[in-house]
Design a protein around this motif. Structure first.
Motif, PDB file in Angstrom:
ATOM      1  N   THR A 107      -9.833   1.574  -4.565  1.00 52.64           N
ATOM      2  CA  THR A 107     -10.102   0.200  -4.026  1.00 52.64           C
ATOM      3  C   THR A 107      -9.113  -0.334  -2.901  1.00 52.64           C
ATOM      4  OG1 THR A 107      -9.618  -0.657  -5.788  1.00 52.64           O
ATOM      5  CG2 THR A 107     -11.690  -0.584  -5.559  1.00 52.64           C
ATOM      6  N   LEU A 108      -8.681   0.476  -2.229  1.00 54.16           N
ATOM      7  CA  LEU A 108      -7.260  -0.248  -1.723  1.00 54.16           C
ATOM      8  C   LEU A 108      -7.656  -1.976  -0.514  1.00 54.16           C
ATOM      9  CD1 LEU A 108      -4.487   0.050  -1.282  1.00 54.16           C
ATOM     10  CD2 LEU A 108      -4.436   1.507   0.654  1.00 54.16           C
ATOM     11  N   VAL A 119      -6.646  -5.837  -9.610  1.00 48.81           N
ATOM     12  CA  VAL A 119      -6.484  -4.282  -9.606  1.00 48.81           C
ATOM     13  C   VAL A 119      -5.336  -3.177 -10.002  1.00 48.81           C
ATOM     14  CG1 VAL A 119      -7.875  -1.281  -9.602  1.00 48.81           C
ATOM     15  CG2 VAL A 119      -8.646  -3.909  -8.745  1.00 48.81           C
ATOM     16  N   TRP A 154     -10.143  -2.816  -0.683  1.00 44.46           N
ATOM     17  CA  TRP A 154     -11.270  -4.184  -1.603  1.00 44.46           C
ATOM     18  C   TRP A 154     -10.278  -5.631  -1.152  1.00 44.46           C
ATOM     19  CZ3 TRP A 154     -11.792  -4.814  -7.227  1.00 44.46           C
ATOM     20  CH2 TRP A 154     -12.901  -6.394  -7.525  1.00 44.46           C
ATOM     21  N   ASN A 173      -8.327  -6.203  -4.165  1.00 42.74           N
ATOM     22  CA  ASN A 173      -7.565  -4.879  -4.871  1.00 42.74           C
ATOM     23  C   ASN A 173      -6.517  -5.028  -5.864  1.00 42.74           C
ATOM     24  OD1 ASN A 173      -5.124  -2.839  -3.393  1.00 42.74           O
ATOM     25  ND2 ASN A 173      -6.899  -1.375  -4.750  1.00 42.74           N
ATOM     26  N   SER A 194       0.696  -1.197   0.008  1.00 45.21           N
ATOM     27  CA  SER A 194      -0.094  -0.116  -0.011  1.00 45.21           C
ATOM     28  C   SER A 194       0.783   1.343  -0.180  1.00 45.21           C
ATOM     29  CB  SER A 194      -0.784   0.281   1.028  1.00 45.21           C
ATOM     30  OG  SER A 194      -0.136   0.058   2.088  1.00 45.21           O
ATOM     31  N   ALA A 196      -6.970   1.945  -8.389  1.00 44.09           N
ATOM     32  CA  ALA A 196      -6.019   0.583  -7.458  1.00 44.09           C
ATOM     33  C   ALA A 196      -6.270   1.474  -6.118  1.00 44.09           C
ATOM     34  CB  ALA A 196      -4.564   0.833  -8.203  1.00 44.09           C
TER      35      ALA A 196
END
Length: 263
Positions: free
Chosen positions: A220-221, A229, A223, A226, A163, A217
Motif C-alpha cells: 500500500t506504499l 500502516v 496509498w 500508508n 519508501s 505496508a
C-alpha cells in the motif's frame, strides 16, 4: 546532524529491545545467588545445551561444601535423580545427561541443605550445535531488520521520505527470517519451520506475522494513508519481538518419542 540523531536513536532502541529479548528468553542462563557461611556466591545455571552432557559448575563454593544436583525429564512426573557435585578443575561440578534433540530436563541444586532456585526448578533444552556460518547472518539480519524498521518509523513521524528504508526493512526481514531462520531451525532441531500451520513456535509465528504487516505496508506504499500502516507495522514488530526468543519452541515428547513442533 538530524540523520545521525535518527540513526543513534534507532540503534539505542534496537539494542534495548534485543537485550531485553535475550535476557528474558527461556534459553538464557538462570541467575541464582547461593548463600553460604554468611557470604553470597552468584552463578548461572544453563538452560540450553548442545548434544553432549552439560556440566554445571558451582564457582566460588568451598570445595568441602555438601552439594547435589537433582534432575528429571521434562515434562514428566518421574522421580528426580540425584547426583553429588564433585571437585574438579575450576570448582565443584556435576553433569546433566544429554537428551534427544528438543529434549528437556528439569533440575535444581542443593547446597548445604538449601535448594536453588528457591521458586521453581530450571528447565534446560538440548539441541544440535548451529554453525556460525548460518547463525551469525541470521542474528545480524534480524537485528538489521529491527534497526531499519525503527529508522523507517522515525522518518515517517518526521515527515521524511521513507519508501527506500521500508523496502530495505522488508528485504532484511525476509532473508533473515525466512531464509536463514529455517536454516537455523533445521540445524538446531531438524524441522525447517515450526510456526503456523505446522506448530506453535512463537519465534516463527511472530516473524511470520511481522513480515505480513510489513508486506501490507509495502503493498500500500502509494496509498495516502500508508504512513499509518507503516507505523502500525513497526510498532507491531516492536511489541511481538519483545516476546522472549525461543518461547514455545520445539520439544521432544518422551511419551511418543517424537519431536514436537512448538510447545
Amino acid at each position: 546532524m538530524k540523520k545521525i540523531a535518527y540513526w543513534f536513536l534507532a540503534v539505542v532502541i534496537t539494542l534495548v529491545l534485543s537485550v531485553y529479548q535475550r535476557m528474558t528468553g527461556p534459553t538464557h542462563p538462570k541467575k541464582v545467588t547461593v548463600e553460604l557461611n554468611g557470604g553470597k556466591c552468584k552463578m548461572k545455571l544453563p538452560r540450553s545445551g548442545v548434544q553432549q552432557d552439560e556440566t554445571v559448575t558451582l564457582k566460588g563454593i568451598p570445595s568441602n561444601a555438601n552439594a547435589q544436583i537433582h534432575y528429571r525429564r521434562y515434562p514428566t512426573s518421574n522421580d528426580y535423580t540425584t547426583a553429588d557435585f564433585r571437585l574438579d578443575e575450576g570448582g565443584l561440578k556435576a553433569v546433566l545427561p544429554v537428551q534427544p534433540v528438543g529434549g528437556k530436563l528439569q533440575y535444581y541444586i542443593t547446597v548445604e541443605g538449601k535448594d536453588y532456585p528457591a521458586d521453581e526448578p530450571v528447565v534446560i533444552r538440548f539441541r544440535n550445535d548451529v554453525p556460525a556460518s548460518i547463525l551469525v547472518p541470521h542474528i545480524l539480519l534480524m537485528f538489521a531488520s529491527m534497526l531499519f524498521a525503527v529508522y523507517t518509523f522515525l522518518r515517517v513521524i518526521r515527515h521524511k521520505k521513507y519508501s527506500k528504508w521500508l523496502k530495505i526493512t522488508v528485504a532484511t526481514l525476509f532473508v533473515g527470517g525466512f531464509i536463514f531462520g529455517p536454516l537455523v531451525q533445521h540445524a538446531a532441531f531438524g524441522p525447517w519451520w515450526t510456526g503456523f500451520p505446522f506448530g506453535t513456535d512463537l519465534t516463527d509465528n511472530k516473524t511470520l506475522l511481522s513480515f505480513l504487516f510489513f508486506a501490507a505496508a509495502l503493498a500500500t506504499l502509494k496509498w495516502k494513508y500508508n504512513k499509518w500502516v507503516v507505523c502500525f507495522a513497526v510498532l507491531f514488530m516492536i511489541v511481538i519481538f519483545s516476546i522472549p526468543h525461543s518461547t514455545y519452541g520445539s520439544e521432544y515428547d518422551y511419551t511418543t518419542q517424537q519431536l514436537g513442533t512448538g510447545k
